[in-house]
Design a protein around this motif. Structure first.
Motif, PDB file in Angstrom:
ATOM      1  N   LEU A   3       0.796  -1.043  -0.151  1.00 46.22           N
ATOM      2  CA  LEU A   3       0.062  -0.047   0.023  1.00 46.22           C
ATOM      3  C   LEU A   3       1.013   1.231   0.048  1.00 46.22           C
ATOM      4  O   LEU A   3       0.252   2.304  -0.544  1.00 46.22           O
ATOM      5  CB  LEU A   3      -0.806   0.123   1.292  1.00 46.22           C
ATOM      6  N   VAL A   4       2.011   1.320   0.778  1.00 41.61           N
ATOM      7  CA  VAL A   4       2.984   2.559   0.728  1.00 41.61           C
ATOM      8  C   VAL A   4       4.176   1.756   0.296  1.00 41.61           C
ATOM      9  O   VAL A   4       4.766   0.697   0.497  1.00 41.61           O
ATOM     10  CB  VAL A   4       2.793   3.110   2.086  1.00 41.61           C
ATOM     11  N   THR A   5       5.102   2.810   0.049  1.00 42.53           N
ATOM     12  CA  THR A   5       6.545   2.248  -0.427  1.00 42.53           C
ATOM     13  C   THR A   5       7.521   2.594   0.786  1.00 42.53           C
ATOM     14  O   THR A   5       7.304   3.438   1.708  1.00 42.53           O
ATOM     15  CB  THR A   5       7.102   3.023  -1.996  1.00 42.53           C
ATOM     16  N   ASN A   6       8.672   2.081   0.724  1.00 35.26           N
ATOM     17  CA  ASN A   6       9.738   2.238   1.598  1.00 35.26           C
ATOM     18  C   ASN A   6      10.012   3.654   1.292  1.00 35.26           C
ATOM     19  O   ASN A   6      10.422   4.445   2.575  1.00 35.26           O
ATOM     20  CB  ASN A   6      10.827   1.271   1.457  1.00 35.26           C
ATOM     21  N   GLU A   7      10.130   4.385   0.198  1.00 35.32           N
ATOM     22  CA  GLU A   7      10.634   5.660   0.254  1.00 35.32           C
ATOM     23  C   GLU A   7       9.328   6.573   0.861  1.00 35.32           C
ATOM     24  O   GLU A   7       9.922   7.707   1.495  1.00 35.32           O
ATOM     25  CB  GLU A   7      10.529   6.098  -1.197  1.00 35.32           C
ATOM     26  N   GLN A   8       8.241   6.489   0.698  1.00 36.46           N
ATOM     27  CA  GLN A   8       6.801   7.073   1.402  1.00 36.46           C
ATOM     28  C   GLN A   8       7.296   7.128   2.895  1.00 36.46           C
ATOM     29  O   GLN A   8       7.358   8.029   3.624  1.00 36.46           O
ATOM     30  CB  GLN A   8       5.798   6.703   0.977  1.00 36.46           C
ATOM     31  N   VAL A   9       7.696   5.850   3.538  1.00 32.96           N
ATOM     32  CA  VAL A   9       7.784   5.922   4.694  1.00 32.96           C
ATOM     33  C   VAL A   9       9.219   6.731   5.593  1.00 32.96           C
ATOM     34  O   VAL A   9       9.010   7.399   6.351  1.00 32.96           O
ATOM     35  CB  VAL A   9       8.217   4.282   5.480  1.00 32.96           C
ATOM     36  N   ASP A  91      -0.524   8.309  13.732  1.00 31.42           N
ATOM     37  CA  ASP A  91      -1.998   8.844  13.220  1.00 31.42           C
ATOM     38  C   ASP A  91      -1.550   9.349  11.779  1.00 31.42           C
ATOM     39  O   ASP A  91      -2.497   9.584  11.096  1.00 31.42           O
ATOM     40  CB  ASP A  91      -2.093  10.422  14.115  1.00 31.42           C
ATOM     41  N   ASN A  92      -0.333   9.356  11.366  1.00 33.74           N
ATOM     42  CA  ASN A  92       0.078   9.579  10.123  1.00 33.74           C
ATOM     43  C   ASN A  92      -0.194   8.453   9.173  1.00 33.74           C
ATOM     44  O   ASN A  92       0.088   7.199   9.430  1.00 33.74           O
ATOM     45  CB  ASN A  92       1.596   9.689   9.832  1.00 33.74           C
ATOM     46  N   PRO A  93      -1.338   8.645   8.182  1.00 37.34           N
ATOM     47  CA  PRO A  93      -1.691   7.643   7.200  1.00 37.34           C
ATOM     48  C   PRO A  93      -0.619   6.588   6.491  1.00 37.34           C
ATOM     49  O   PRO A  93      -0.720   5.573   6.576  1.00 37.34           O
ATOM     50  CB  PRO A  93      -2.408   8.200   6.443  1.00 37.34           C
ATOM     51  N   VAL A  94       0.380   7.291   6.153  1.00 35.63           N
ATOM     52  CA  VAL A  94       1.475   6.758   5.624  1.00 35.63           C
ATOM     53  C   VAL A  94       2.048   5.395   6.571  1.00 35.63           C
ATOM     54  O   VAL A  94       2.127   4.210   6.100  1.00 35.63           O
ATOM     55  CB  VAL A  94       2.642   7.344   4.861  1.00 35.63           C
ATOM     56  N   LEU A  95       2.392   5.979   7.595  1.00 36.06           N
ATOM     57  CA  LEU A  95       2.911   5.207   8.610  1.00 36.06           C
ATOM     58  C   LEU A  95       2.024   4.178   8.905  1.00 36.06           C
ATOM     59  O   LEU A  95       2.095   3.022   9.520  1.00 36.06           O
ATOM     60  CB  LEU A  95       3.319   5.894   9.892  1.00 36.06           C
ATOM     61  N   LYS A  96       0.858   4.592   9.244  1.00 32.77           N
ATOM     62  CA  LYS A  96      -0.381   3.411   9.768  1.00 32.77           C
ATOM     63  C   LYS A  96      -0.380   2.308   8.649  1.00 32.77           C
ATOM     64  O   LYS A  96      -0.618   1.334   9.056  1.00 32.77           O
ATOM     65  CB  LYS A  96      -1.731   4.250   9.820  1.00 32.77           C
ATOM     66  N   MET A  97      -0.597   2.578   7.469  1.00 32.22           N
ATOM     67  CA  MET A  97      -0.641   1.789   6.457  1.00 32.22           C
ATOM     68  C   MET A  97       0.637   0.843   6.420  1.00 32.22           C
ATOM     69  O   MET A  97       0.472  -0.456   6.105  1.00 32.22           O
ATOM     70  CB  MET A  97      -0.941   2.200   5.076  1.00 32.22           C
ATOM     71  N   ALA A  98       1.916   1.342   6.536  1.00 28.84           N
ATOM     72  CA  ALA A  98       3.219   0.807   6.487  1.00 28.84           C
ATOM     73  C   ALA A  98       2.960  -0.435   7.485  1.00 28.84           C
ATOM     74  O   ALA A  98       3.561  -1.356   7.478  1.00 28.84           O
ATOM     75  CB  ALA A  98       4.178   1.474   6.827  1.00 28.84           C
ATOM     76  N   GLY A  99       2.528  -0.025   8.686  1.00 33.70           N
ATOM     77  CA  GLY A  99       2.534  -0.955  10.035  1.00 33.70           C
ATOM     78  C   GLY A  99       3.893  -0.664  10.570  1.00 33.70           C
ATOM     79  O   GLY A  99       5.126  -0.236  10.064  1.00 33.70           O
ATOM     80  N   VAL A 103       7.887   0.294   9.037  1.00 33.86           N
ATOM     81  CA  VAL A 103       8.621   1.682   9.843  1.00 33.86           C
ATOM     82  C   VAL A 103       9.857   1.115  10.570  1.00 33.86           C
ATOM     83  O   VAL A 103      10.740   1.984  10.551  1.00 33.86           O
ATOM     84  CB  VAL A 103       7.556   2.327  10.894  1.00 33.86           C
ATOM     85  N   LEU A 104       9.864   0.226  11.368  1.00 33.74           N
ATOM     86  CA  LEU A 104      11.099   0.022  11.986  1.00 33.74           C
ATOM     87  C   LEU A 104      12.121  -0.492  11.071  1.00 33.74           C
ATOM     88  O   LEU A 104      13.422  -0.061  11.258  1.00 33.74           O
ATOM     89  CB  LEU A 104      10.865  -0.815  13.223  1.00 33.74           C
ATOM     90  N   SER A 105      11.774  -1.285  10.083  1.00 32.34           N
ATOM     91  CA  SER A 105      12.763  -1.866   9.027  1.00 32.34           C
ATOM     92  C   SER A 105      13.384  -0.615   8.238  1.00 32.34           C
ATOM     93  O   SER A 105      14.503  -0.449   7.705  1.00 32.34           O
ATOM     94  CB  SER A 105      11.954  -2.734   8.290  1.00 32.34           C
ATOM     95  N   ALA A 106      12.529   0.438   7.967  1.00 32.20           N
ATOM     96  CA  ALA A 106      12.866   1.642   7.108  1.00 32.20           C
ATOM     97  C   ALA A 106      13.928   2.418   8.144  1.00 32.20           C
ATOM     98  O   ALA A 106      14.890   2.687   7.448  1.00 32.20           O
ATOM     99  CB  ALA A 106      11.832   2.604   6.570  1.00 32.20           C
TER     100      ALA A 106
END
Length: 115
Positions: A3-9, A91-99, A103-106
């Motif tokens: 749903l989201v890319t690593n770059e967005q995260v 609360d950020n939609p990108v981080l919420k969709m990433a999980g 997020v920690l991996s990025a």
């Protein structure tokens, strides 16, 4: 397909952690008064023999983020590498969709923790 890319995260994380680029950036959000929760959180985080997380919880708009910025400033002022300080809000939609895992991996791919 994700749903989201690593770059967005990574872009979101860089926005939430400006001290990675400029260690004094968190001072802009700092407040001069330190409440009891600030001191209690620092005490828990700095305990020498017990390694644990400190959780700030409370209703919206009561000052949790302000306390976090104060702690971030304290850590930077006391020699912690700013890149070892990580802040994210789901609360950020990108981080919420990433999980949490993504997020920690990025973050780990950007700045492996040192020390």
């Amino acid at each position: 397909m994700a749903l989201v890319t690593n770059e967005q995260v990574i872009k979101a994380l860089r926005n939430y952690n400006p001290w990675w680029r400029n260690p004094s950036a968190a001072k802009e959000e700092d407040r001069p008064q330190h409440r009891v929760a600030y001191h209690e959180t620092l005490r828990i985080m700095q305990h020498k023999t017990i390694r644990r997380f400190a959780v700030l919880s409370g209703a919206r708009r009561v000052g949790k983020t302000t306390i976090l910025y104060q702690i971030i400033n304290h850590l930077i002022d006391n020699g912690v590498n700013p890149r070892n300080i990580f802040y994210a809000t789901f609360d950020n939609p990108v981080l919420k969709m990433a999980g949490v895992d993504m997020v920690l991996s990025a973050y780990d791919s950007m700045y492996p923790v040192e020390g």
